[in-house]
Design an enzyme around this catalytic site. Structure first.
Site, PDB file in Angstrom:
ATOM      1  N   SER A 106       0.787  -1.235   0.000  1.00  0.00           N
ATOM      2  CA  SER A 106       0.000   0.000   0.000  1.00  0.00           C
ATOM      3  C   SER A 106       0.815   1.280   0.000  1.00  0.00           C
ATOM      4  CB  SER A 106      -0.965   0.002   1.189  1.00  0.00           C
ATOM      5  OG  SER A 106      -2.047  -0.867   0.951  1.00  0.00           O
ATOM      6  N   THR A 172      -5.469 -17.058  -4.487  1.00  0.00           N
ATOM      7  CA  THR A 172      -5.860 -16.541  -5.791  1.00  0.00           C
ATOM      8  C   THR A 172      -4.945 -15.414  -6.221  1.00  0.00           C
ATOM      9  OG1 THR A 172      -8.169 -17.107  -5.310  1.00  0.00           O
ATOM     10  CG2 THR A 172      -7.779 -15.553  -7.105  1.00  0.00           C
ATOM     11  N   TYR A 202     -10.815   2.487   5.519  1.00  0.00           N
ATOM     12  CA  TYR A 202      -9.816   2.141   4.505  1.00  0.00           C
ATOM     13  C   TYR A 202     -10.386   1.175   3.474  1.00  0.00           C
ATOM     14  CZ  TYR A 202      -5.059   0.979   2.900  1.00  0.00           C
ATOM     15  OH  TYR A 202      -3.913   0.810   2.171  1.00  0.00           O
ATOM     16  N   SER A 203     -10.186   1.498   2.200  1.00  0.00           N
ATOM     17  CA  SER A 203     -10.660   0.637   1.129  1.00  0.00           C
ATOM     18  C   SER A 203      -9.776   0.812  -0.092  1.00  0.00           C
ATOM     19  CB  SER A 203     -12.111   0.968   0.761  1.00  0.00           C
ATOM     20  OG  SER A 203     -12.514   0.267  -0.406  1.00  0.00           O
ATOM     21  N   GLY A 344       2.605  -0.723   4.145  1.00  0.00           N
ATOM     22  CA  GLY A 344       1.791  -1.626   3.342  1.00  0.00           C
ATOM     23  C   GLY A 344       2.236  -3.064   3.467  1.00  0.00           C
TER      24      GLY A 344
END
Length: 389
Positions: A106, A172, A202-203, A344
Site C-alpha cells: 500500500s 488466488t 480504509y478501502s 503496506g
C-alpha cells in the site's frame, strides 16, 4: 496492499484476510548482521555500544519469528545506515541482501495520490469533482453512486466504497492476473459501507478508481505516469511498477514467505502476480528508495505547496493519534511530533516507515506479514526507535 496495522481499526470492526495468528518461536532464524551504507562510516563511540535499531530487527527475527528484516535509516545530517537481520532464503540460508528490493504493497497508494495531486495542480482534476466527471457510470451498486463521491473522498478513504480485498483469497492473488475492472466488479457486488463523507474507512477500491482517473485524464498507462512524474524525476532507480505478467522481483531481494493456512509452515511466495494491488499496492522498491521518495515529497519536490498542504490535511484514524491525509499518514512519535509515510503489505512482505519534517527518515521491511498484533506493534516500535534516536 492491506495496511493491516490500522485496517483492524476500521469502525466496521472487520479484520480482513484472517491472517494474524501467533507465530511459533521455533520459526525464528539465525541472527543477521548490520551492514553500513557508504555514506555513513560508523563512529568509534557508536561501535562500542549496542545499536537499538539492530536490536529491534534482531528481536523481530528471534522473538516474532519473521524470516528476515531490513532497514534504511537517515539522520538529520543525511547520513544513511542500512541494516539486516535473519536470512534471505530459508532453503539455502543465504544472507539478506543489503537494501534488497521488496514488494511495498500500500505504499503504492502514496505514489498514486501524488500523480492525482499533480494533475490537480495542473488544473486537469478537481478534488471536489465527483468521480462520474472522469469515469461516467462506472461506479454503481447498492448505495453506491459515482455522482456523490468526490476525488478527495477516494484519496482520503471517506467514500464509503466496499473494499474488494476482503473478498480475494491470498491463494488466488498469487497466480491470477486481475484487470482493474475485475477488482471493481468484486467490490461493487457489495453494498456501500456508509454515505460518502460520513467517516474514514480504509478501502483499496478507492485507489483503483484513482488509478483509472489518472489513465482517463492523461491518456497514458498508470505505470508510465508514475515512472515519468515520480521515479525519473527524483531518481528512484530501484523502484518500479511491475508489468502485466511480471511475477518476479528484478534485483537482489530476500525471499518472501507466507503462512496459509494461518499457523501453518512458512511457504515461499516470492513469485507472485501483484496485479490485485494495481494502483493500491502493486509496486516494488527498496527501503532507501522509500526514504528518498517520502523525503522528496515532504520537501516539496513533487507537489506544489497548495497540493502538498491538501495531502497533509488529515482525518483521524480511530483513537490512535494517527491521521490519514490524501494518500499520506501521520503517526505520533514517542519523542514528540509526528512522522509522515504510509506502509503496506502484500503476501510475503510488510513495510513500515516514513519521514519527519526535519529530515529524518526510516523504512523497515520484513519478509512475512506478521500474524499477530504484538509483532506488528514491535515492527512499528522499531520505526519509532529509528526516528527518535
Amino acid at each position: 496492499m492491506r495496511e493491516q496495522a490500522w485496517q483492524r481499526l476500521r469502525s466496521s470492526g472487520r479484520q480482513q484476510g484472517g491472517r494474524r495468528r501467533a507465530v511459533p518461536a521455533a520459526a525464528a532464524v539465525a541472527i543477521g548482521v548490520m551492514t553500513m551504507g557508504a555514506l555513513a562510516p560508523p563512529a568509534a563511540s557508536a561501535a562500542a555500544r549496542p545499536d537499538t535499531v539492530q536490536q529491534g530487527l534482531n528481536a523481530l527475527v528471534h522473538s516474532d519469528g519473521l524470516p528476515a528484516a531490513l532497514a534504511s535509516v537517515k539522520d538529520r545530517e543525511g547520513r544513511t545506515r542500512t541494516y539486516t537481520a535473519g536470512v534471505g532464503d530459508l532453503a539455502t540460508g543465504s544472507k539478506v541482501p543489503r537494501d534488497g528490493q521488496v514488494r511495498i504493497g500500500s505504499n503504492t497508494k502514496t505514489f498514486t495520490a501524488v500523480v492525482v495531486l499533480q494533475l490537480v495542480g495542473e488544473g486537469k482534476v478537481g478534488l471536489e469533482e465527483p468521480v462520474d466527471t472522469y469515469l461516467p457510470g462506472l461506479v454503481h451498486g447498492e448505495g453506491i453512486d459515482g455522482r456523490r463521491i468526490t476525488v478527495r473522498q477516494l484519496l482520503q478513504h471517506t467514500s464509503g466504497l466496499p473494499d474488494y480485498e476482503g473478498y480475494v483469497e491470498d491463494a488466488t492473488i498469487q497466480h491470477r492476473y486481475f484487470e482493474p475492472r475485475d477488482l471493481l466488479d468484486i467490490a461493487f457486488q457489495h453494498k456501500a459501507d456508509f454515505a460518502p463523507g460520513a467517516k474514514f474507512e480504509y478501502s483499496s477500491t478507492n485507489y483503483v478508481l484513482a488509478g483509472l482517473i489518472i489513465q482517463k485524464v492523461t491518456g497514458r498507462p498508470l505505470a508510465e505516469e508514475i515512472g515519468q512524474r515520480i521515479l525519473q524525476r527524483i531518481g528512484l532507480r530501484h523502484t518500479y511498477f511491475p508489468a502485466p505478467g511480471d511475477r518476479s522481483i528484478r534485483e537482489p531481494h530476500p525471499e518472501g514467505y507466507h503462512r496459509d493456512p494461518a499457523g501453518g509452515p512458512l511457504r515461499d511466495i516470492t513469485e507472485l502476480d501483484p496485479s490485485a494491488g494495481w494502483a493500491a499496492g502493486q509496486m516494488t522498491s527498496t527501503n532507501s528508495d522509500l526514504d528518498q521518495f517520502f523525503t522528496a515529497l515532504l520537501a516539496g519536490r513533487l507537489l506544489p505547496a497548495a497540493q502538498l498542504t491538501q495531502m497533509r490535511t488529515t482525518v483521524p484514524i480511530g483513537d490512535t493519534g494517527a491521521g490519514y491525509g490524501l494518500g499520506l499518514i501521520s503517526r505520533p512519535l514517542s519523542c514528540g511530533g509526528v512522522y509522515w509515510g504510509h506502509g503496506g503489505d502484500i503476501p510475503g512482505y510488510e513495510t513500515r516507515g516514513g519521514v519527519t519534517d526535519d529530515g529524518r527518515a526510516a523504512n523497515i521491511a520484513v519478509t512475512s506479514i506478521p500474524t499477530d498484533e504484538a509483532a506488528t506493534k514491535h515492527l512499528e516500535s522499531v520505526v519509532d526507535t529509528a526516528l527518535c534516536r
